[in-house]
Design a protein around this motif. Sequence first.
Motif, PDB file in Angstrom:
ATOM      1  N   HIS A 118       0.170  -1.117   0.263  1.00  0.00           N
ATOM      2  CA  HIS A 118       0.135  -0.173  -0.218  1.00  0.00           C
ATOM      3  C   HIS A 118       0.998   0.945  -0.179  1.00  0.00           C
ATOM      4  O   HIS A 118       0.179   2.156   0.677  1.00  0.00           O
ATOM      5  CB  HIS A 118      -0.963   0.639   1.120  1.00  0.00           C
ATOM      6  CG  HIS A 118      -1.784  -1.139   1.111  1.00  0.00           C
ATOM      7  ND1 HIS A 118      -2.783  -1.791   0.331  1.00  0.00           N
ATOM      8  CD2 HIS A 118      -1.659  -2.407   1.569  1.00  0.00           C
ATOM      9  CE1 HIS A 118      -3.090  -2.523   0.703  1.00  0.00           C
ATOM     10  NE2 HIS A 118      -2.248  -2.892   1.524  1.00  0.00           N
ATOM     11  N   LEU A 119       1.831   0.905  -0.407  1.00  0.00           N
ATOM     12  CA  LEU A 119       2.818   2.282  -0.584  1.00  0.00           C
ATOM     13  C   LEU A 119       1.981   2.692  -2.021  1.00  0.00           C
ATOM     14  O   LEU A 119       1.463   2.594  -2.981  1.00  0.00           O
ATOM     15  CB  LEU A 119       4.356   2.005  -1.171  1.00  0.00           C
ATOM     16  CG  LEU A 119       5.088   1.360   0.013  1.00  0.00           C
ATOM     17  CD1 LEU A 119       5.435   0.633  -1.058  1.00  0.00           C
ATOM     18  CD2 LEU A 119       6.000   2.823   1.233  1.00  0.00           C
ATOM     19  N   THR A 120       2.193   4.597  -2.160  1.00  0.00           N
ATOM     20  CA  THR A 120       2.371   5.724  -2.995  1.00  0.00           C
ATOM     21  C   THR A 120       2.062   4.936  -4.328  1.00  0.00           C
ATOM     22  O   THR A 120       3.251   4.278  -4.299  1.00  0.00           O
ATOM     23  CB  THR A 120       2.164   7.240  -2.426  1.00  0.00           C
ATOM     24  OG1 THR A 120       3.410   7.549  -3.120  1.00  0.00           O
ATOM     25  CG2 THR A 120       1.433   6.893  -1.611  1.00  0.00           C
ATOM     26  N   LEU A 121       1.743   5.429  -5.173  1.00  0.00           N
ATOM     27  CA  LEU A 121       2.547   4.531  -6.710  1.00  0.00           C
ATOM     28  C   LEU A 121       4.068   5.804  -6.836  1.00  0.00           C
ATOM     29  O   LEU A 121       5.235   4.911  -7.224  1.00  0.00           O
ATOM     30  CB  LEU A 121       1.319   5.722  -8.034  1.00  0.00           C
ATOM     31  CG  LEU A 121       1.219   5.091  -9.185  1.00  0.00           C
ATOM     32  CD1 LEU A 121       1.606   3.719  -9.641  1.00  0.00           C
ATOM     33  CD2 LEU A 121       0.504   5.890 -10.394  1.00  0.00           C
ATOM     34  N   TYR A 122       3.726   6.904  -6.461  1.00  0.00           N
ATOM     35  CA  TYR A 122       4.831   7.398  -6.677  1.00  0.00           C
ATOM     36  C   TYR A 122       5.626   6.979  -5.586  1.00  0.00           C
ATOM     37  O   TYR A 122       7.343   7.216  -6.624  1.00  0.00           O
ATOM     38  CB  TYR A 122       4.594   9.026  -7.138  1.00  0.00           C
ATOM     39  CG  TYR A 122       3.711   9.499  -7.846  1.00  0.00           C
ATOM     40  CD1 TYR A 122       4.675   9.510  -9.611  1.00  0.00           C
ATOM     41  CD2 TYR A 122       2.317   9.997  -7.823  1.00  0.00           C
ATOM     42  CE1 TYR A 122       3.376   9.651 -10.238  1.00  0.00           C
ATOM     43  CE2 TYR A 122       1.496  10.991  -8.104  1.00  0.00           C
ATOM     44  CZ  TYR A 122       1.387  10.164  -9.576  1.00  0.00           C
ATOM     45  OH  TYR A 122       0.868  10.734 -10.758  1.00  0.00           O
ATOM     46  N   LEU A 123       5.844   6.534  -4.687  1.00  0.00           N
ATOM     47  CA  LEU A 123       6.975   6.910  -3.939  1.00  0.00           C
ATOM     48  C   LEU A 123       7.316   4.884  -4.804  1.00  0.00           C
ATOM     49  O   LEU A 123       8.006   5.082  -4.734  1.00  0.00           O
ATOM     50  CB  LEU A 123       6.334   6.330  -2.922  1.00  0.00           C
ATOM     51  CG  LEU A 123       7.670   5.645  -1.856  1.00  0.00           C
ATOM     52  CD1 LEU A 123       8.872   6.653  -1.524  1.00  0.00           C
ATOM     53  CD2 LEU A 123       6.596   6.070  -0.006  1.00  0.00           C
ATOM     54  N   SER A 124       6.493   4.095  -5.251  1.00  0.00           N
ATOM     55  CA  SER A 124       6.609   3.182  -5.337  1.00  0.00           C
ATOM     56  C   SER A 124       7.683   3.134  -6.727  1.00  0.00           C
ATOM     57  O   SER A 124       8.453   2.034  -7.101  1.00  0.00           O
ATOM     58  CB  SER A 124       5.292   1.950  -6.017  1.00  0.00           C
ATOM     59  OG  SER A 124       4.994   2.204  -4.680  1.00  0.00           O
ATOM     60  N   LYS A 125       6.672   3.979  -8.035  1.00  0.00           N
ATOM     61  CA  LYS A 125       7.228   4.598  -9.046  1.00  0.00           C
ATOM     62  C   LYS A 125       9.564   4.618  -8.472  1.00  0.00           C
ATOM     63  O   LYS A 125      10.577   3.792  -8.977  1.00  0.00           O
ATOM     64  CB  LYS A 125       7.157   5.279  -9.400  1.00  0.00           C
ATOM     65  CG  LYS A 125       8.179   6.153 -10.748  1.00  0.00           C
ATOM     66  CD  LYS A 125       7.908   4.689 -12.329  1.00  0.00           C
ATOM     67  CE  LYS A 125       8.005   5.416 -13.613  1.00  0.00           C
ATOM     68  NZ  LYS A 125       8.742   4.881 -14.256  1.00  0.00           N
ATOM     69  N   VAL A 126       9.753   5.334  -7.810  1.00  0.00           N
ATOM     70  CA  VAL A 126      10.958   5.733  -7.305  1.00  0.00           C
ATOM     71  C   VAL A 126      12.008   4.385  -6.648  1.00  0.00           C
ATOM     72  O   VAL A 126      12.810   4.197  -7.114  1.00  0.00           O
ATOM     73  CB  VAL A 126      10.900   6.895  -5.593  1.00  0.00           C
ATOM     74  CG1 VAL A 126      11.991   7.279  -5.773  1.00  0.00           C
ATOM     75  CG2 VAL A 126      10.683   7.641  -6.513  1.00  0.00           C
ATOM     76  N   VAL A 127      11.101   3.562  -5.761  1.00  0.00           N
ATOM     77  CA  VAL A 127      11.706   2.302  -5.363  1.00  0.00           C
ATOM     78  C   VAL A 127      12.505   1.320  -6.499  1.00  0.00           C
ATOM     79  O   VAL A 127      13.311   1.006  -6.954  1.00  0.00           O
ATOM     80  CB  VAL A 127      10.486   1.819  -4.651  1.00  0.00           C
ATOM     81  CG1 VAL A 127      11.348   0.213  -3.723  1.00  0.00           C
ATOM     82  CG2 VAL A 127      10.745   2.621  -3.253  1.00  0.00           C
ATOM     83  N   VAL A 128      11.773   0.887  -7.455  1.00  0.00           N
ATOM     84  CA  VAL A 128      11.289  -0.154  -8.554  1.00  0.00           C
ATOM     85  C   VAL A 128      12.535   0.643  -9.633  1.00  0.00           C
ATOM     86  O   VAL A 128      13.255  -0.009  -9.846  1.00  0.00           O
ATOM     87  CB  VAL A 128      10.479  -0.309  -8.975  1.00  0.00           C
ATOM     88  CG1 VAL A 128       9.568  -0.383  -8.511  1.00  0.00           C
ATOM     89  CG2 VAL A 128       8.971   0.749  -9.720  1.00  0.00           C
ATOM     90  N   THR A 129      12.288   2.526  -9.360  1.00  0.00           N
ATOM     91  CA  THR A 129      13.660   2.934 -10.387  1.00  0.00           C
ATOM     92  C   THR A 129      15.160   1.620  -9.908  1.00  0.00           C
ATOM     93  O   THR A 129      15.514   2.101 -10.918  1.00  0.00           O
ATOM     94  CB  THR A 129      13.457   3.911 -10.252  1.00  0.00           C
ATOM     95  OG1 THR A 129      11.626   4.757 -11.308  1.00  0.00           O
ATOM     96  CG2 THR A 129      14.168   5.297 -11.230  1.00  0.00           C
TER      97      THR A 129
END
Length: 160
Positions: A118-129
């Motif tokens: 349940h992380l935010t989409l944009y925080l998740s995007k940073v992590v996976v990037t």
Amino acid sequence: MQKTINTSKQVSFNLLSNMIVKYKSFVRFVCVGFINTFVDFSAFIIFNVLFGLDKVVCQFIGYSFGILNSFVMNKVWTFENRTSKFNTVKQFIKFIMVNLLSLVISMIGIKILVDSYHLTLYLSKVVVTAMAQMVNYIGYRFWVFGKAKAIININFNYKK
């Protein structure tokens, strides 16, 4: 007191200089990443605004320009790799394979981080990037541009 400050500045500068030399390919990889992002966004905007193409088509075009730029800059500047045209084609195929692997990892990662954690989409995007870039760096350095020999040194001439 002034001598202590200057010596402290010199030590800090020397430490920074040594780290840059030691991690030169990684520092260059990060710089190329920023340039790739600029190339990707620029192509996206040009094809979207000037030519009125759909955002998905523009994303594909921008990403493609970024990958081409990434290959050339990482081969020539980051890893200082000079090979024949035949080897360059093989490297480009490997390069695309590494990028596809990191794309799959990032897609699975973003789904897990958003849906399960349940992380935010944009925080998740940073992590996976960040995860994808680690995969890319390791893949480029040790497989695509062949620097593995410098790190992995196995002696098969074992004598009893």
